[in-house]
Design an enzyme around this catalytic site. Structure first.
Site, PDB file in Angstrom:
ATOM      1  CG  ASP A  19      14.227 -19.075  18.505  1.00 28.45           C
ATOM      2  OD1 ASP A  19      14.409 -18.209  17.781  1.00 28.45           O
ATOM      3  OD2 ASP A  19      15.412 -19.942  18.817  1.00 28.45           O
TER       4      ASP A  19
ATOM      5  CB  CYS B  83      19.126 -38.646  37.512  1.00 26.88           C
ATOM      6  SG  CYS B  83      19.624 -38.429  35.620  1.00 26.88           S
TER       7      CYS B  83
ATOM      8  CG  ASP C 149      16.815 -20.141  16.051  1.00 27.69           C
ATOM      9  OD1 ASP C 149      17.374 -19.040  15.626  1.00 27.69           O
ATOM     10  OD2 ASP C 149      17.463 -20.664  16.920  1.00 27.69           O
TER      11      ASP C 149
END
Lengths: 739, 57
Positions: A637, A49, A455
């Site tokens: 969350d 990157c 979750d």
């Protein structure tokens, strides 16, 4: 799903020409007439990157320098204002798939960097002084046993003094300042006895040198500073990881809102200036900026960040939409019901803040020990001085020298190293496995966890629907469906094309928002979409599905399932083996939650929980005396992550969730959850061992010091040994085997 | 023993030299980007850079 959002979400800079003005405040003029700016780069992970960004910048005329700092994820940009406009440079980099957020280096990081650099400089000076004085001291100690002339010894002492006094004055400053501040506020922190020990040891040694005495403590004074500065530096480094996460939160600043005026013209406005009753345009692929009601257009909306529901819902005139959801298929006009601080998104932000404040009250174990330790040290030294002066019948210099020895021996080098060394070793061990520990107290809190709450969407499951191979369709069906699906952003269409990557997109495909895709050919109309739109009679399950309708053939059903992560069951079993209670707390529909719970044999579940419900459940568990670790990824969350006593989130989570959680783990697996908890428990036991070692050392040496038996040689050996033992003990964590 | 008179200053000078070098490295941000610098050497882009410089000049 996050991928889709990253690619489609317009950046805060490009979407808002009005923001161009505020960019000005980040621009600095350099000496040679160029302009400079610092930007945070979101989405940069590796050297590749870095290379892409720098190579791209090199090709732009007018960019003088563009240098990426991979460690801090920052870009420093210098350009010629006459040749190139910075907006276009930023747009070019964003085309590569990175998000850029300008920041003010003075505001954001200078404090932290300054402290860190100052500590390193002080550490270097103290290290240099310690090493050189120690060399001279060894000669003196050997000379005491043999026949060194007093003149030579005195010379050695004076040279030591010459090195020690400036070194102490410089390297001791961080401690002296903090001690002075504490005393001013009529408090005592650990730096008070440290400063006292260092200053008195140096002063007494100077007096003793002038007297031509045998024993001086210059080496101890500098060695104390050296070890303590190592501890302080490690502590600061552990905190540094937490900071970069806070910087990322800045990147979340909402983008500009396109407001539709009464006369049909549009106008970009900053989110805080949008008022209820205004009409807002949301382009396909854009994030909905306000809470409101749809008054024009039909589209599919991905609300997974808000609700945790993995499948997009269709909205049409009259439907309510929430800020933060992503509009997938067609443009919408929304009448604003609430904007800015009144949106559900802002509400989540507030819940998050409140929950974080609650957790900030956690006092780490080192701070609790210091509270008791500091006064004890002072009392012991005073007792030694008073005892020897009044009852031991020695000169005041000798009594004071014994008191100094007590202060040196009790100086908490080993204590100061006990926690930070373990933290840094543990964080590095986890870092190598792609697990980032963000909060300095996280490991301590994770070690106490006895309940793990997961979750569902995006955490236990991968968060992306996958095509179910159930025999209802053939390869040929799949190919004809995929060539339609290839044009759509809808997650179900994406899942279809994932299964048939080689199929080219068909031309002339039209997306009918809320229904599906269709293509009209000479032979008739092919449709891919909702069951009732494709002529299917009934829907037999609650699973998300697409139907393919072709001229002259029966509709074909494609069912999708949000697949459970490979090692979810294994991880949950491993957690149970370690004595944890496992629970699922999800915002998704009960049926979807039940299916996952059954597959993983978890019997404690809650479905349909809103962010506030999640916090309520966590508080209920806390009232039962449980220490809860929350693992989650969605925006919904985030408050729960902050409210739990410790929290983890996958690297695919919403930015705000990553910010709220203590630990972020990368990769497709859940195993890091179990590994993190194991390392945390191991680190905790090592910290305890380290404290025990440090205390044993004190218990053994303090009586010696009180009895006046500690010479500079013994002090130097005892101090270094205890510190080195503590460091070696911490390093054992790196060698712990992975299960 | 008279050897000490010049050996100690030499030892201290060498030590100071190391200290100054380290402080210089801190001051000029040599330790700022440890991850990026490690891979920067592998980038094969010298040719592009030269061309760019000429354009600017």
């Amino acid at each position: 799903m996050t991928d889709v959002i990253e690619k489609t979400e317009p950046s805060s800079i490009r979407a808002n020409p009005a923001l161009g003005g505020s960019l000005e405040s980040y621009i600095q003029r350099t000496d040679d007439g160029h302009y400079g700016m610092r930007l945070l780069v979101d989405g940069m992970h590796c050297a590749g990157c870095q290379n892409r960004i720098e190579t791209r910048l090199e090709k732009i005329r007018g960019v003088v320098e563009g240098r990426v700092n991979l460690t801090a994820r920052r870009l420093s940009l210098t350009w010629q204002p006459a040749v190139v406009d910075v907006q276009s440079v930023i747009a070019d980099i964003e085309e590569l798939g990175f998000r850029l957020v300008p920041f003010n280096p003075e505001k954001l990081s200078s404090d932290f960097d300054q402290t860190r650099k100052r500590l390193v400089r002080a550490m270097a000076v103290a290290g240099f002084a310690t090493a050189n004085i120690m060399l001279l001291s060894v000669a003196v100690w050997a000379g005491l046993a043999q026949d060194m002339q007093p003149v030579t010894r005195s010379l050695m002492h004076w040279i030591s003094a010459l090195i020690a006094v400036p070194a102490v004055a410089y390297a001791g400053m961080p401690f002296f300042e903090s001690a002075a501040a504490a005393l001013k506020g009529r408090r005592a922190n650990m730096d008070v006895p440290i400063s006292l020990a260092v200053l008195m040891a140096t002063a007494m040694s100077l007096i003793e040198t002038a007297r031509g005495a045998d024993h001086v403590y210059f080496d101890s004074a500098t060695a104390l500073l050296f070890f303590l500065l190592i501890g302080r530096f490690l502590e600061q480094s552990a905190r540094g990881r937490a900071r970069s996460a806070v910087e990322h939160l800045l990147a979340l600043n909402a983008s500009a809102v396109t407001v539709l005026n009464a006369d049909g013209t549009t106008q970009p406005l900053p989110p805080e200036e949008v008022r209820p009753g205004m009409r807002v345009l949301v382009a396909a692929g854009g994030r909905i900026p306000v809470d409101g009601q749809v008054i024009g257009g039909v589209s599919d909306v991905d609300g997974s960040l808000i609700t945790g529901e993995s499948i997009p819902v269709t909205v049409r005139e009259g439907s309510a939409v929430h800020a933060g959801a992503v509009n997938l298929t067609a443009a919408l006009t929304v009448e604003v019901a609430a904007a800015g601080n009144d949106t559900l998104l802002a509400e989540i932000g507030r819940l998050l803040e409140a929950a974080e404040q609650r957790r900030a009250r956690y006092v780490d174990v080192a701070a609790r020990i210091v509270k008791i330790y500091a006064p004890v040290v002072h009392i012991l030294a005073a007792v030694a001085f008073v005892g020897w002066f009044f009852f031991g019948a020695v000169a005041w210099q000798d009594a004071l020298l014994i008191a100094v020895a007590v202060l040196i021996i009790t100086c908490p080098c080993a204590l100061a190293l006990a926690v930070p060394v373990v933290q840094v070793v543990a964080a590095n061990r986890l870092f190598r496995q792609g697990i980032l520990v963000k909060s300095p107290t996280a490991l301590e809190r994770l070690a106490q966890v006895d309940t793990v709450v997961f979750d569902k969407t995006g955490t236990l499951t991968e968060g992306l629907p996958k095509l179910l191979i159930d025999g209802a369709w053939t390869q040929e069906d799949l190919r004809s469906a995929a060539c339609l699906a290839a044009v759509s952003l809808h997650p179900l269409a994406r899942a279809l094309t994932d299964m048939a990557p080689a199929v080219p997109a068909a031309s002339g495909v039209e997306e009918v928002p809320g229904h599906g895709l269709r293509r009209v050919t000479a032979r008739g109309e092919t449709r891919l979409g909702r069951g009732d739109w494709c002529g299917a009679t009934e829907s037999t399950s609650d699973m998300p599905e697409l139907w393919l309708a072709r001229p002259g053939r029966d509709p074909v059903r494609f069912a999708f399932i949000d697949t459970i992560r490979d090692d979810a069951a294994e991880t949950i079993q491993a957690l149970r083996d370690d004595g944890m209670t496992v629970e699922i707390l999800s915002g998704d529909r009960p049926a979807a939650v039940a299916r996952v719970a059954e597959a993983l044999s978890v019997d404690r579940t809650r479905a349909g929980a809103k962010p506030a419900d999640k916090i309520a459940r966590l508080e209920e568990l806390a009232r039962q005396g449980r220490r809860v670790c929350m693992v989650g990824d969605g925006l919904n969350d985030a408050p729960a992550l902050a409210a739990a006593s410790a929290s983890l989130s996958p690297a695919t989570a919403a930015d705000i969730s990553q910010t709220a959680s203590d630990v972020v783990f990368q990769g497709q697996h859940l195993a890091p959850v179990a590994e993190t908890l194991r390392v945390a428990r191991r680190a905790d036991s090592l910290v305890r061992q380290n404290f025990a070692l440090a205390f044993t050392y004190n218990v053994l040496t303090v009586p010696l010091a009180m009895a006046g038996l500690v010479t500079p040689l013994i002090a130097a050996v005892a101090m270094s040994t205890s510190s080195i033992i503590v460091i070696c003990n911490a390093l054992r964590l790196g060698r712990m085997r992975r299960s | 023993m008279s050897g000490l008179l010049y050996l100690i200053p030499i030892a201290l000078f060498l030590g100071l030299l190391g200290l100054v070098a380290f402080l210089w490295a801190i001051k000029t941000d040599q330790f700022e980007d440890l991850d990026g610098a490690a891979s920067r050497i592998l980038f094969d882009d010298d040719a592009d850079k030269d061309k760019n410089k000429k354009d600017d000049g």
